[in-house]
Design a protein around this motif. Sequence first.
Motif, short mmCIF file in Angstrom:
data_model
loop_
_atom_site.label_atom_id
_atom_site.label_comp_id
_atom_site.label_asym_id
_atom_site.label_seq_id
_atom_site.Cartn_x
_atom_site.Cartn_y
_atom_site.Cartn_z
N PRO A 116 -7.00 -9.80 -7.45
CA PRO A 116 -8.35 -10.38 -7.50
C PRO A 116 -9.47 -9.42 -7.10
O PRO A 116 -10.62 -9.64 -7.49
CB PRO A 116 -8.25 -11.55 -6.51
N ASP A 117 -9.17 -8.38 -6.35
CA ASP A 117 -10.21 -7.44 -5.91
C ASP A 117 -10.51 -6.35 -6.94
O ASP A 117 -11.45 -5.57 -6.76
CB ASP A 117 -9.79 -6.77 -4.60
N THR A 118 -9.74 -6.30 -8.01
CA THR A 118 -9.95 -5.25 -9.02
C THR A 118 -11.15 -5.59 -9.91
O THR A 118 -11.25 -6.71 -10.42
CB THR A 118 -8.69 -5.07 -9.89
N LEU A 119 -12.05 -4.62 -10.09
CA LEU A 119 -13.18 -4.76 -11.00
C LEU A 119 -12.79 -4.18 -12.35
O LEU A 119 -12.29 -3.05 -12.43
CB LEU A 119 -14.40 -4.02 -10.45
N VAL A 120 -13.03 -4.93 -13.41
CA VAL A 120 -12.68 -4.50 -14.76
C VAL A 120 -13.96 -4.31 -15.57
O VAL A 120 -14.75 -5.24 -15.73
CB VAL A 120 -11.77 -5.54 -15.45
N PHE A 121 -14.16 -3.10 -16.08
CA PHE A 121 -15.28 -2.82 -16.97
C PHE A 121 -14.75 -2.86 -18.40
O PHE A 121 -14.16 -1.89 -18.89
CB PHE A 121 -15.89 -1.45 -16.65
N GLY A 122 -14.92 -3.99 -19.06
CA GLY A 122 -14.30 -4.21 -20.36
C GLY A 122 -15.20 -3.89 -21.52
O GLY A 122 -16.38 -4.25 -21.54
N GLY A 168 -11.68 0.93 -16.20
CA GLY A 168 -12.37 0.82 -17.48
C GLY A 168 -11.36 0.49 -18.57
O GLY A 168 -10.32 1.14 -18.68
N VAL A 169 -11.65 -0.53 -19.37
CA VAL A 169 -10.73 -0.98 -20.41
C VAL A 169 -11.39 -0.82 -21.78
O VAL A 169 -12.52 -1.27 -22.00
CB VAL A 169 -10.33 -2.46 -20.21
N LEU A 170 -10.67 -0.19 -22.69
CA LEU A 170 -11.12 -0.06 -24.08
C LEU A 170 -10.19 -0.91 -24.94
O LEU A 170 -9.02 -0.59 -25.10
CB LEU A 170 -11.07 1.41 -24.52
N ALA A 171 -10.72 -2.01 -25.49
CA ALA A 171 -9.93 -2.94 -26.28
C ALA A 171 -10.40 -2.92 -27.74
O ALA A 171 -11.43 -2.31 -28.07
CB ALA A 171 -10.05 -4.35 -25.71
N ALA A 172 -9.64 -3.60 -28.59
CA ALA A 172 -9.99 -3.68 -30.01
C ALA A 172 -11.09 -4.70 -30.25
O ALA A 172 -12.02 -4.47 -31.03
CB ALA A 172 -8.77 -4.04 -30.84
N ASN A 173 -10.98 -5.86 -29.61
CA ASN A 173 -12.00 -6.89 -29.73
C ASN A 173 -12.16 -7.59 -28.39
O ASN A 173 -11.42 -7.32 -27.44
CB ASN A 173 -11.68 -7.87 -30.87
N CYS A 174 -13.12 -8.48 -28.32
CA CYS A 174 -13.43 -9.10 -27.02
C CYS A 174 -12.34 -10.07 -26.58
O CYS A 174 -12.21 -10.34 -25.39
CB CYS A 174 -14.78 -9.80 -27.10
#
Length: 214
Positions: A132-138, A111-117
């Motif tokens: 490549p197999d990592t799933l990112v929930f942005g 899970g990634v918490l960023a400032a903007n998209c």
Amino acid sequence: MKIAVIAGTPVDTQMGVDLLKRKGAEGTGFPVSRTPEEQTAFQVGSQSAREEAVGAILDQIKARGLERVLLYCNSLSATIDAHALAEARGLRVWTPMDVYGEIARKNRRVGVLAANCQGAAGVERAMVNASPDTLVFGTANLRLVLGVEAGTPPEALVEDCGLETLLRFFEQNGAEAVVLGCTHFPYVKEALQGRTSLPVLDPAERLAELVLAP
């Protein structure tokens, strides 16, 4: 060791300088914008304008005799080729994107918490290119950045920005870690960690190691 610090606003620029100071190094700050809103507009605007502006800062850095650069801004790192700009001037640069690949190789759901998209997309790109197999929930929340810059207490920010709900979302999707995708967000790391059993990862420490390595 003296290192130039480029970041989005004066606040996160100072955070980068403070990070280096804790490690025994001296940082000289070069903010790109005055406010988070101005920085986001800059990042979604003209690519050539971004490269010209950052290039001009790198020229200043070189003129001052500094050779190492810490680009301490996730979203800005995601929107320019900082390494190419620095190398063209005989400088060495490190950005948070240099660390996200390492995190992805150790975690298959993040899970990634960023400032903007822009920042969220850059973190995902760095992670998936490395694993490549990592799933990112942005996710992105500029309101959280504004709260950090205003000095709102971390606990209040986590509550006001709905981050406890976000943590549950990450947990329910099988995330193995929560990654801070903005250099402002170490400010709320402890408040986040107190609300989840997932490790909350701040790439700043590893980034400092890379910058300061011989």
